[in-house]
Design a protein around this motif. Structure first.
Motif, PDB file in Angstrom:
ATOM      1  N   TYR A  85      -4.901  18.702 -36.978  1.00 30.93           N
ATOM      2  CA  TYR A  85      -6.120  18.679 -37.745  1.00 30.93           C
ATOM      3  C   TYR A  85      -5.980  19.573 -38.959  1.00 30.93           C
ATOM      4  O   TYR A  85      -7.385  19.620 -39.495  1.00 30.93           O
ATOM      5  N   GLY A  86      -5.089  19.947 -39.406  1.00 32.42           N
ATOM      6  CA  GLY A  86      -4.941  20.997 -40.460  1.00 32.42           C
ATOM      7  C   GLY A  86      -5.456  22.500 -40.317  1.00 32.42           C
ATOM      8  O   GLY A  86      -5.657  23.065 -41.391  1.00 32.42           O
ATOM      9  N   VAL A  87      -5.690  22.909 -39.265  1.00 30.05           N
ATOM     10  CA  VAL A  87      -6.009  24.170 -38.951  1.00 30.05           C
ATOM     11  C   VAL A  87      -4.951  25.137 -38.490  1.00 30.05           C
ATOM     12  O   VAL A  87      -4.137  24.811 -37.475  1.00 30.05           O
ATOM     13  N   THR A  88      -4.326  26.079 -39.258  1.00 33.34           N
ATOM     14  CA  THR A  88      -3.421  26.926 -39.005  1.00 33.34           C
ATOM     15  C   THR A  88      -3.847  28.211 -38.275  1.00 33.34           C
ATOM     16  O   THR A  88      -4.335  28.903 -39.036  1.00 33.34           O
ATOM     17  N   VAL A  89      -3.338  28.421 -37.318  1.00 43.04           N
ATOM     18  CA  VAL A  89      -3.557  29.769 -36.633  1.00 43.04           C
ATOM     19  C   VAL A  89      -2.416  30.707 -36.766  1.00 43.04           C
ATOM     20  O   VAL A  89      -1.264  30.408 -36.589  1.00 43.04           O
ATOM     21  N   PRO A  90      -2.782  31.972 -37.395  1.00 39.16           N
ATOM     22  CA  PRO A  90      -1.543  33.039 -37.622  1.00 39.16           C
ATOM     23  C   PRO A  90      -0.929  33.005 -36.246  1.00 39.16           C
ATOM     24  O   PRO A  90      -1.483  33.166 -35.313  1.00 39.16           O
ATOM     25  N   PRO A  91       0.414  33.464 -36.261  1.00 41.67           N
ATOM     26  CA  PRO A  91       1.209  33.619 -35.039  1.00 41.67           C
ATOM     27  C   PRO A  91       0.987  34.861 -34.281  1.00 41.67           C
ATOM     28  O   PRO A  91       0.974  34.940 -33.183  1.00 41.67           O
ATOM     29  N   ASN A  92       0.248  35.756 -35.172  1.00 41.79           N
ATOM     30  CA  ASN A  92       0.003  37.291 -34.430  1.00 41.79           C
ATOM     31  C   ASN A  92      -1.419  37.159 -33.856  1.00 41.79           C
ATOM     32  O   ASN A  92      -1.896  38.231 -33.348  1.00 41.79           O
ATOM     33  N   VAL A  93      -2.162  36.067 -33.928  1.00 41.50           N
ATOM     34  CA  VAL A  93      -3.575  35.712 -33.561  1.00 41.50           C
ATOM     35  C   VAL A  93      -3.360  35.084 -32.127  1.00 41.50           C
ATOM     36  O   VAL A  93      -2.715  34.004 -32.093  1.00 41.50           O
ATOM     37  N   THR A  94      -3.752  35.733 -30.943  1.00 43.07           N
ATOM     38  CA  THR A  94      -3.710  35.003 -29.748  1.00 43.07           C
ATOM     39  C   THR A  94      -5.030  34.327 -29.249  1.00 43.07           C
ATOM     40  O   THR A  94      -6.172  34.811 -29.450  1.00 43.07           O
ATOM     41  N   LEU A  95      -4.800  33.129 -29.253  1.00 41.26           N
ATOM     42  CA  LEU A  95      -6.185  32.208 -28.583  1.00 41.26           C
ATOM     43  C   LEU A  95      -6.277  32.339 -27.123  1.00 41.26           C
ATOM     44  O   LEU A  95      -5.286  32.413 -26.180  1.00 41.26           O
ATOM     45  N   ASN A  96      -7.497  32.712 -26.841  1.00 42.52           N
ATOM     46  CA  ASN A  96      -7.976  32.952 -25.586  1.00 42.52           C
ATOM     47  C   ASN A  96      -9.213  32.512 -25.292  1.00 42.52           C
ATOM     48  O   ASN A  96     -10.137  33.202 -24.621  1.00 42.52           O
ATOM     49  N   PRO A  97      -9.453  31.128 -25.583  1.00 41.11           N
ATOM     50  CA  PRO A  97     -10.701  30.432 -25.349  1.00 41.11           C
ATOM     51  C   PRO A  97     -10.966  30.280 -23.933  1.00 41.11           C
ATOM     52  O   PRO A  97     -10.212  29.760 -23.205  1.00 41.11           O
ATOM     53  N   LYS A  98     -11.899  30.911 -23.273  1.00 40.11           N
ATOM     54  CA  LYS A  98     -12.148  30.546 -21.741  1.00 40.11           C
ATOM     55  C   LYS A  98     -12.975  29.230 -21.555  1.00 40.11           C
ATOM     56  O   LYS A  98     -13.220  28.766 -20.319  1.00 40.11           O
ATOM     57  N   ASN A  99     -13.080  28.458 -22.495  1.00 41.53           N
ATOM     58  CA  ASN A  99     -13.734  26.961 -22.524  1.00 41.53           C
ATOM     59  C   ASN A  99     -12.850  26.081 -22.388  1.00 41.53           C
ATOM     60  O   ASN A  99     -13.358  24.809 -22.694  1.00 41.53           O
ATOM     61  N   VAL A 100     -11.566  26.346 -22.322  1.00 42.57           N
ATOM     62  CA  VAL A 100     -10.669  25.435 -22.613  1.00 42.57           C
ATOM     63  C   VAL A 100      -9.815  25.226 -21.372  1.00 42.57           C
ATOM     64  O   VAL A 100      -9.385  26.378 -20.845  1.00 42.57           O
ATOM     65  N   ALA A 101      -9.342  24.171 -20.910  1.00 43.29           N
ATOM     66  CA  ALA A 101      -8.096  23.909 -19.621  1.00 43.29           C
ATOM     67  C   ALA A 101      -7.312  22.936 -19.878  1.00 43.29           C
ATOM     68  O   ALA A 101      -7.555  21.731 -20.339  1.00 43.29           O
ATOM     69  N   ALA A 102      -6.206  23.202 -19.637  1.00 38.75           N
ATOM     70  CA  ALA A 102      -5.243  22.257 -19.601  1.00 38.75           C
ATOM     71  C   ALA A 102      -5.263  21.231 -18.173  1.00 38.75           C
ATOM     72  O   ALA A 102      -5.377  21.818 -17.305  1.00 38.75           O
ATOM     73  N   VAL A 103      -4.962  19.970 -18.404  1.00 38.56           N
ATOM     74  CA  VAL A 103      -5.112  19.077 -17.173  1.00 38.56           C
ATOM     75  C   VAL A 103      -4.287  17.982 -17.305  1.00 38.56           C
ATOM     76  O   VAL A 103      -3.652  17.514 -18.357  1.00 38.56           O
ATOM     77  N   THR A 104      -3.718  17.500 -15.917  1.00 35.02           N
ATOM     78  CA  THR A 104      -2.901  16.217 -15.914  1.00 35.02           C
ATOM     79  C   THR A 104      -3.736  15.296 -15.621  1.00 35.02           C
ATOM     80  O   THR A 104      -4.893  15.228 -15.159  1.00 35.02           O
ATOM     81  N   LEU A 105      -3.467  14.080 -16.340  1.00 34.64           N
ATOM     82  CA  LEU A 105      -4.338  12.812 -16.228  1.00 34.64           C
ATOM     83  C   LEU A 105      -3.598  11.677 -15.493  1.00 34.64           C
ATOM     84  O   LEU A 105      -2.488  11.391 -15.638  1.00 34.64           O
ATOM     85  N   SER A 106      -4.336  11.182 -14.444  1.00 36.10           N
ATOM     86  CA  SER A 106      -3.770  10.032 -13.553  1.00 36.10           C
ATOM     87  C   SER A 106      -4.820   8.826 -13.736  1.00 36.10           C
ATOM     88  O   SER A 106      -5.972   8.954 -13.671  1.00 36.10           O
ATOM     89  N   ALA A 107      -4.214   7.719 -13.642  1.00 36.61           N
ATOM     90  CA  ALA A 107      -4.759   6.372 -13.823  1.00 36.61           C
ATOM     91  C   ALA A 107      -4.112   5.198 -13.157  1.00 36.61           C
ATOM     92  O   ALA A 107      -2.694   5.422 -13.072  1.00 36.61           O
ATOM     93  N   VAL A 108      -4.625   4.252 -12.939  1.00 37.55           N
ATOM     94  CA  VAL A 108      -3.799   2.906 -12.357  1.00 37.55           C
ATOM     95  C   VAL A 108      -4.218   1.848 -13.238  1.00 37.55           C
ATOM     96  O   VAL A 108      -5.514   1.500 -13.323  1.00 37.55           O
ATOM     97  N   LEU A 109      -3.148   1.350 -13.659  1.00 39.20           N
ATOM     98  CA  LEU A 109      -3.398  -0.207 -14.722  1.00 39.20           C
ATOM     99  C   LEU A 109      -3.575  -1.124 -13.744  1.00 39.20           C
ATOM    100  O   LEU A 109      -2.355  -1.466 -13.268  1.00 39.20           O
ATOM    101  N   PRO A 110      -4.507  -1.978 -13.496  1.00 44.95           N
ATOM    102  CA  PRO A 110      -4.285  -3.076 -12.804  1.00 44.95           C
ATOM    103  C   PRO A 110      -3.645  -4.108 -13.040  1.00 44.95           C
ATOM    104  O   PRO A 110      -3.171  -4.247 -14.513  1.00 44.95           O
ATOM    105  N   PRO A 111      -3.182  -4.917 -12.684  1.00 47.96           N
ATOM    106  CA  PRO A 111      -2.210  -6.279 -12.825  1.00 47.96           C
ATOM    107  C   PRO A 111      -3.171  -7.043 -14.078  1.00 47.96           C
ATOM    108  O   PRO A 111      -4.372  -7.251 -13.739  1.00 47.96           O
TER     109      PRO A 111
END
Length: 373
Positions: A76-102
């Motif tokens: 989205y065009g936002v560049t974060v400098p490499p020397n800056v560490t992102l540590n937002p505690k309001n973000v979580a990585a998740v795995t998504l699962s779903a079932v596609l019906p016939p």
């Protein structure tokens, strides 16, 4: 064995006998068989949940969350400098699962389950960002996004104490994914419709063929094996849908299963199916109780013998057999009720029932499959 447990076993045996004595009921084809090729398809994806109340992932233990956040911001065009560490505690990585019906079509919506991949404490209040859901072939079949509904609750105090109700690290997005691609099925491309039985059984397959042929008055169905039955189907898709709908409502009397005894060795649960018999055998049950008692004695020396008082060990061993050691004989062709009654009379506990049944099987007297789970 106390009388209460014996009475409970007798009641359970009586209930099983009543259920087994009830006449078999015919079942619809749709309840015992499925149409080949008409099935669900699992989908899997990866995404980010944002908007958490400080319960997200820690960068120190979940570095992939920071990498994913950097990648998303770059798109989205936002560049974060490499020397800056992102540590937002309001973000979580998740795995998504779903079932596609016939037969799911583009534009339809399906439910999505999000499960934390890192060390997020809770997903409550989070929003899933747009994430693709892929099938086993790697193609994208749905796009997921939306607010999570979390049934669990987790809280923690400053002293490190925590309280968790259910699982707060898993949430659902009801109707949170939009189908983008249909899964092709062979339903309209073949000359035959194949029904696959849920439980393989030659008798049920034969009765299924007979029921279909009797309904149409011609040999349109044939059994391929103990699972599959092939039926000649109309060419047109509309006629084929009506044809399958009519077949699924036909009733078939399933064949009775093989004689089985299912034993849960952890809980002591025993389920004895119909047609279970035993050959000539004798069963005895008893338990030995060994008691070892130490009775130390004191020995005094004779007068003027200049001796010392000593302690003499005296060990007493007592062996007792509890119960009266009754033996019960099982004749040829003994039925289920005879087995249960005999075992109850012996006074066996649930754990002992397992040993008795295993011994009967090893002796070749149990005419059934003994399955221990």
């Amino acid at each position: 064995m106390n009388s209460g447990l014996i009475r409970l076993l007798s009641q359970c045996a009586a209930l099983i006998l009543v259920l087994l004595s009830m006449p078999a009921q015919a079942e619809r084809i749709k309840d015992i068989a499925t149409v080949a090729g008409v099935r669900d398809n699992p989908l899997l994806g990866y995404g980010l949940v944002v908007g958490l109340d400080g319960t997200g992932d820690s960068v120190a233990q979940s570095a992939f969350t920071e990498q994913s956040l950097r990648s998303m911001l770059t798109q989205y065009g936002v560049t974060v400098p490499p020397n800056v560490t992102l540590n937002p505690k309001n973000v979580a990585a998740v795995t998504l699962s779903a079932v596609l019906p016939p037969f799911a079509k583009p534009g339809q919506r399906i439910d999505v389950t999000a499960s934390s991949l890192g060390n997020a404490k809770s997903l409550r209040g989070g929003t899933l960002l747009m994430s693709p859901l892929r099938g086993a072939d790697g193609e994208v079949y749905a796009i997921a996004q939306g607010n999570l509904v979390v049934g669990g609750l987790g809280v923690s105090g400053a002293d490190g104490s925590t309280l968790a109700i259910n699982i707060p690290s898993v949430g659902r997005v009801p109707l949170g994914a939009s189908v983008e691609r249909s899964v092709p099925t062979p339903f309209a491309d073949t000359d035959h419709i194949i029904f696959n039985l849920s439980e393989p059984d030659f008798t049920t397959a034969r009765r299924l063929v007979d029921a279909i042929n009797d309904a149409f008055g011609s040999p349109v169905a044939e059994a391929m094996d103990a699972v599959s039955v092939s039926v000649i189907a109309p060419k047109g898709v509309s006629e084929r849908v009506s044809f399958v709908g009519y077949l699924q409502e036909l009733e078939v009397l399933p064949g009775e299963g093989a004689a089985k005894v299912i034993v849960n060795s952890r809980t002591g649960t025993i389920v004895i199916g119909s047609h279970v018999t035993v050959g000539p055998a004798a069963v005895t049950h008893g338990s030995l109780v060994v008691r070892i008692t130490e009775n130390p004695g004191v020995v005094q020396p004779d007068p003027f013998a200049n001796g010392e008082t000593a302690i003499v060990e005296d060990t007493e061993i007592d062996v007792e057999q509890q119960g009266d050691g009754r033996m019960f004989e099982l004749g040829r062709g003994t039925t289920l009720s005879d087995i249960v009654q005999a075992i109850n009379e012996v006074g066996a506990a649930p754990g002992d029932l397992v040993a008795i049944l295993e011994a009967l099987k090893q002796a070749g007297a149990l005419r059934a499959q003994l399955i221990v789970i």
